[in-house]
Design an enzyme around this catalytic site. Sequence first.
Site, short mmCIF file in Angstrom:
data_model
loop_
_atom_site.label_atom_id
_atom_site.label_comp_id
_atom_site.label_asym_id
_atom_site.label_seq_id
_atom_site.Cartn_x
_atom_site.Cartn_y
_atom_site.Cartn_z
N ASN A 86 0.81 -1.23 0.00
CA ASN A 86 0.00 0.00 0.00
C ASN A 86 0.84 1.27 0.00
O ASN A 86 0.39 2.31 -0.49
CB ASN A 86 -0.92 -0.04 1.23
CG ASN A 86 -1.55 1.31 1.52
OD1 ASN A 86 -2.48 1.74 0.86
ND2 ASN A 86 -1.02 2.03 2.52
N TYR A 151 3.43 9.55 -11.44
CA TYR A 151 2.49 8.78 -10.60
C TYR A 151 1.74 7.75 -11.46
O TYR A 151 1.65 6.57 -11.12
CB TYR A 151 1.52 9.73 -9.91
CG TYR A 151 0.61 9.06 -8.92
CD1 TYR A 151 1.08 8.67 -7.67
CD2 TYR A 151 -0.72 8.79 -9.24
CE1 TYR A 151 0.24 8.04 -6.75
CE2 TYR A 151 -1.57 8.16 -8.35
CZ TYR A 151 -1.09 7.79 -7.10
OH TYR A 151 -1.92 7.15 -6.20
#
Length: 254
Positions: A86, A151
């Site tokens: 995560n 990203y």
Amino acid sequence: MNNGSQVVVITGAAQGIGRSIATRFHRSSAKLALLDMDIKPFQEWIKELGRDVLLVKCNVTNRLEVEAARDQILAHFGRIDVLINNAGIGKSPHHLEEVKEEDWRQVLDVNLTGVFLCTQVFGTSMLDRGGAIVNISSMSGLIPSPLRGAYSASKAGVLMLTAQTALAWGRRKVRANAVCPGIIETTMATRNYKGPGSRQARIDLVPSGRLGTPEDVANVVFFLASPESEYINGEFIRVDGGFTLTTMLQYSNI
Ligand SMILES: NC(=O)c1ccc[n+]([C@@H]2O[C@H](COP(=O)([O-])OP(=O)(O)OC[C@H]3O[C@@H](n4cnc5c(N)ncnc54)[C@H](O)[C@@H]3O)[C@@H](O)[C@H]2O)c1
């Protein structure tokens, strides 16, 4: 094995989505190894969690720290059943021609290389014994995110790494799946919409009529780690309230 007896490793667990994932597993009595490079936010929370929780300060980009975390977890719990990759970062938005190489490298390092290192180091300990990996990608891994090239590229890489892991390790009893969250209200997302009307403008883009919560993501992660999803392998699940379906709406009146 049900989720209740699993040993679950969660990276970037100190806040936001990682923390919600930890809370979801904790509710089902799983044993938790919570990793983060910043463990300050854990201090109070860990007292609430109480039992069966191991805190480990670990930067996922550093192989030695990841290996030390694995050794500590195996010494404490004896095994690892689930890995939730995560931990992730974003950078302030820039046009492609203005993205600093240093920022590009940092985003790729945490969001993609970090997932690779943890998959290799923790995943190997699950091979042939059985386990599940859930990677947190993003809707930006499926469609390019304006002004966030690094990203998007890192999160698209996570999806291919997920597929690669599923393909390589399926016969060795380790599954790998990914979740692609939309706009989820955590520190990472809310710092992007401080201007007036900015939050509402985002809500208006979501067919479900609201932004996502960390719990929305945690519930899907929990399912993907459970025996109920045993035959799901190499899948990417969007948790975005339908956001990515709206791409073509702007053309509907042309
Ligand atoms: N919030 C969103 O809208 C959204 C949308 C799509 C995907 N995601 C993804 O979900 C994940 C969690 O995001 P969030 O919104 O909860 O972010 P957040 O910033 O609230 O939390 C991220 C956590 O990761 C930790 N972390 C960062 N770099 C690390 C490293 N090198 N090693 C170990 N820990 C590290 C941070 O300390 C922090 O506790 C990220 O991978 C993010 O890209 C978030």
